[in-house]
Design a protein around this motif. Sequence first.
Motif, PDB file in Angstrom:
ATOM      1  N   GLY A 188       0.792  -1.227   0.000  1.00 40.01           N
ATOM      2  CA  GLY A 188       0.000   0.000   0.000  1.00 40.01           C
ATOM      3  C   GLY A 188       0.822   1.274   0.000  1.00 40.01           C
ATOM      4  N   LEU A 189       2.062   1.195  -0.495  1.00 34.99           N
ATOM      5  CA  LEU A 189       2.933   2.373  -0.545  1.00 34.99           C
ATOM      6  C   LEU A 189       2.756   3.071  -1.887  1.00 34.99           C
ATOM      7  N   LYS A 190       2.461   4.342  -1.856  1.00 32.93           N
ATOM      8  CA  LYS A 190       2.164   5.079  -3.087  1.00 32.93           C
ATOM      9  C   LYS A 190       3.390   5.753  -3.692  1.00 32.93           C
ATOM     10  N   SER A 191       4.357   6.083  -2.887  1.00 30.17           N
ATOM     11  CA  SER A 191       5.516   6.846  -3.336  1.00 30.17           C
ATOM     12  C   SER A 191       6.476   5.988  -4.152  1.00 30.17           C
ATOM     13  N   GLU A 192       6.969   6.564  -5.236  1.00 31.87           N
ATOM     14  CA  GLU A 192       7.978   5.856  -6.034  1.00 31.87           C
ATOM     15  C   GLU A 192       9.305   5.739  -5.298  1.00 31.87           C
ATOM     16  N   GLU A 193       9.498   6.544  -4.264  1.00 34.80           N
ATOM     17  CA  GLU A 193      10.718   6.442  -3.460  1.00 34.80           C
ATOM     18  C   GLU A 193      10.824   5.073  -2.786  1.00 34.80           C
ATOM     19  N   SER A 194       9.676   4.442  -2.529  1.00 35.78           N
ATOM     20  CA  SER A 194       9.685   3.128  -1.888  1.00 35.78           C
ATOM     21  C   SER A 194      10.262   2.051  -2.805  1.00 35.78           C
ATOM     22  N   HIS A 195      10.321   2.304  -4.100  1.00 35.66           N
ATOM     23  CA  HIS A 195      10.816   1.303  -5.050  1.00 35.66           C
ATOM     24  C   HIS A 195      12.272   0.932  -4.775  1.00 35.66           C
ATOM     25  N   LEU A 196      13.063   1.877  -4.330  1.00 36.23           N
ATOM     26  CA  LEU A 196      14.457   1.591  -3.984  1.00 36.23           C
ATOM     27  C   LEU A 196      14.523   0.530  -2.887  1.00 36.23           C
ATOM     28  N   LEU A 197      13.706   0.704  -1.861  1.00 34.63           N
ATOM     29  CA  LEU A 197      13.687  -0.241  -0.747  1.00 34.63           C
ATOM     30  C   LEU A 197      13.133  -1.602  -1.165  1.00 34.63           C
ATOM     31  N   VAL A 198      12.114  -1.602  -2.005  1.00 32.54           N
ATOM     32  CA  VAL A 198      11.547  -2.866  -2.491  1.00 32.54           C
ATOM     33  C   VAL A 198      12.582  -3.618  -3.327  1.00 32.54           C
ATOM     34  N   ARG A 199      13.347  -2.903  -4.133  1.00 26.52           N
ATOM     35  CA  ARG A 199      14.419  -3.573  -4.899  1.00 26.52           C
ATOM     36  C   ARG A 199      15.450  -4.199  -3.970  1.00 26.52           C
ATOM     37  N   GLU A 200      15.805  -3.495  -2.899  1.00 30.09           N
ATOM     38  CA  GLU A 200      16.750  -4.048  -1.911  1.00 30.09           C
ATOM     39  C   GLU A 200      16.191  -5.331  -1.299  1.00 30.09           C
ATOM     40  N   LEU A 201      14.896  -5.325  -0.981  1.00 29.04           N
ATOM     41  CA  LEU A 201      14.245  -6.538  -0.494  1.00 29.04           C
ATOM     42  C   LEU A 201      14.343  -7.636  -1.546  1.00 29.04           C
ATOM     43  N   GLY A 202      14.185  -7.254  -2.803  1.00 30.10           N
ATOM     44  CA  GLY A 202      14.304  -8.209  -3.904  1.00 30.10           C
ATOM     45  C   GLY A 202      15.674  -8.855  -3.958  1.00 30.10           C
ATOM     46  N   PHE A 203      16.724  -8.080  -3.730  1.00 33.30           N
ATOM     47  CA  PHE A 203      18.084  -8.640  -3.732  1.00 33.30           C
ATOM     48  C   PHE A 203      18.225  -9.688  -2.621  1.00 33.30           C
ATOM     49  N   ALA A 204      17.709  -9.375  -1.439  1.00 33.19           N
ATOM     50  CA  ALA A 204      17.772 -10.334  -0.321  1.00 33.19           C
ATOM     51  C   ALA A 204      16.948 -11.577  -0.639  1.00 33.19           C
ATOM     52  N   ASN A 205      15.776 -11.390  -1.238  1.00 26.16           N
ATOM     53  CA  ASN A 205      14.935 -12.535  -1.586  1.00 26.16           C
ATOM     54  C   ASN A 205      15.596 -13.426  -2.631  1.00 26.16           C
ATOM     55  N   VAL A 206      16.256 -12.836  -3.613  1.00 20.04           N
ATOM     56  CA  VAL A 206      16.969 -13.634  -4.611  1.00 20.04           C
ATOM     57  C   VAL A 206      18.085 -14.435  -3.939  1.00 20.04           C
ATOM     58  N   ALA A 207      18.826 -13.824  -3.035  1.00 21.27           N
ATOM     59  CA  ALA A 207      19.919 -14.526  -2.351  1.00 21.27           C
ATOM     60  C   ALA A 207      19.383 -15.706  -1.529  1.00 21.27           C
ATOM     61  N   MET A 208      18.328 -15.461  -0.742  1.00 20.00           N
ATOM     62  CA  MET A 208      17.765 -16.555   0.055  1.00 20.00           C
ATOM     63  C   MET A 208      17.120 -17.611  -0.837  1.00 20.00           C
ATOM     64  N   GLY A 209      16.472 -17.169  -1.904  1.00 21.78           N
ATOM     65  CA  GLY A 209      15.860 -18.112  -2.833  1.00 21.78           C
ATOM     66  C   GLY A 209      16.884 -19.031  -3.471  1.00 21.78           C
ATOM     67  N   LEU A 210      18.008 -18.470  -3.878  1.00 22.05           N
ATOM     68  CA  LEU A 210      19.071 -19.292  -4.466  1.00 22.05           C
ATOM     69  C   LEU A 210      19.590 -20.323  -3.467  1.00 22.05           C
ATOM     70  N   LEU A 211      19.712 -19.931  -2.203  1.00 24.01           N
ATOM     71  CA  LEU A 211      20.128 -20.873  -1.160  1.00 24.01           C
ATOM     72  C   LEU A 211      19.126 -22.025  -1.056  1.00 24.01           C
ATOM     73  N   GLY A 212      17.846 -21.686  -1.045  1.00 25.25           N
ATOM     74  CA  GLY A 212      16.815 -22.722  -0.945  1.00 25.25           C
ATOM     75  C   GLY A 212      16.820 -23.669  -2.134  1.00 25.25           C
ATOM     76  N   VAL A 213      16.957 -23.131  -3.345  1.00 28.15           N
ATOM     77  CA  VAL A 213      16.991 -23.975  -4.541  1.00 28.15           C
ATOM     78  C   VAL A 213      18.244 -24.847  -4.540  1.00 28.15           C
ATOM     79  N   ALA A 214      19.380 -24.273  -4.213  1.00 30.41           N
ATOM     80  CA  ALA A 214      20.642 -25.020  -4.206  1.00 30.41           C
ATOM     81  C   ALA A 214      20.661 -26.106  -3.130  1.00 30.41           C
ATOM     82  N   SER A 215      19.843 -25.952  -2.093  1.00 32.10           N
ATOM     83  CA  SER A 215      19.830 -26.943  -1.019  1.00 32.10           C
ATOM     84  C   SER A 215      19.337 -28.310  -1.503  1.00 32.10           C
ATOM     85  N   LEU A 216      18.669 -28.356  -2.646  1.00 33.75           N
ATOM     86  CA  LEU A 216      18.266 -29.650  -3.186  1.00 33.75           C
ATOM     87  C   LEU A 216      19.501 -30.462  -3.583  1.00 33.75           C
ATOM     88  N   LEU A 217      20.548 -29.757  -4.016  1.00 33.49           N
ATOM     89  CA  LEU A 217      21.798 -30.419  -4.405  1.00 33.49           C
ATOM     90  C   LEU A 217      22.780 -30.561  -3.245  1.00 33.49           C
TER      91      LEU A 217
END
Length: 154
Positions: free
Chosen positions: A67-96
């Motif tokens: 529910g954030l309207k400001s485009e300034e929040s996009h910077l923070l959401v992208r940072e969250l995205g970087f953390a999610n990609v890192a944790m996601g890669l760990l989870g996927v790699a854990s199968l191997l």
Amino acid sequence: MYYVVVATFMFALPLLSIGAEAATSHAAHGALLVCKWFVFWAMGWRLLLAGIRQIVQPAFTAREILGLKSEESHLLVRELGFANVAMGLLGVASLLQAGWRVAAALTGGVFYAFAGANHVLQAHRNRLENVAMLSDLFVAAVLLASAAAALMAA
């Protein structure tokens, strides 16, 4: 589409994978099996895909879920995205790398628990945030319980 993605990666695919392996394998079942498939699907693929979307299209998470309207929040959401990609890669790699699963479950469980608690504290949640809150808290419980059970069994 959001509801389908959440239901598929946070519930259906882990449960189907657990059922399929339990039916076809003579290996021990229990916490490690639950940990394996919830880390792979609910932490791995779910966070990897969410992270990619947050990096490429931060407005969806910012506006539609939080529910954030400001485009300034996009910077923070992208940072969250970087953390999610890192944790996601760990989870996927854990199968191997089976040795990574319990640590990944602990990492993902703590992340989902805090994310779910943060949603709980929002007084004016929309329907999408309610889905995020409930799925986050459910997966946090599964990941933390399976990690704890696996650690106790070791």
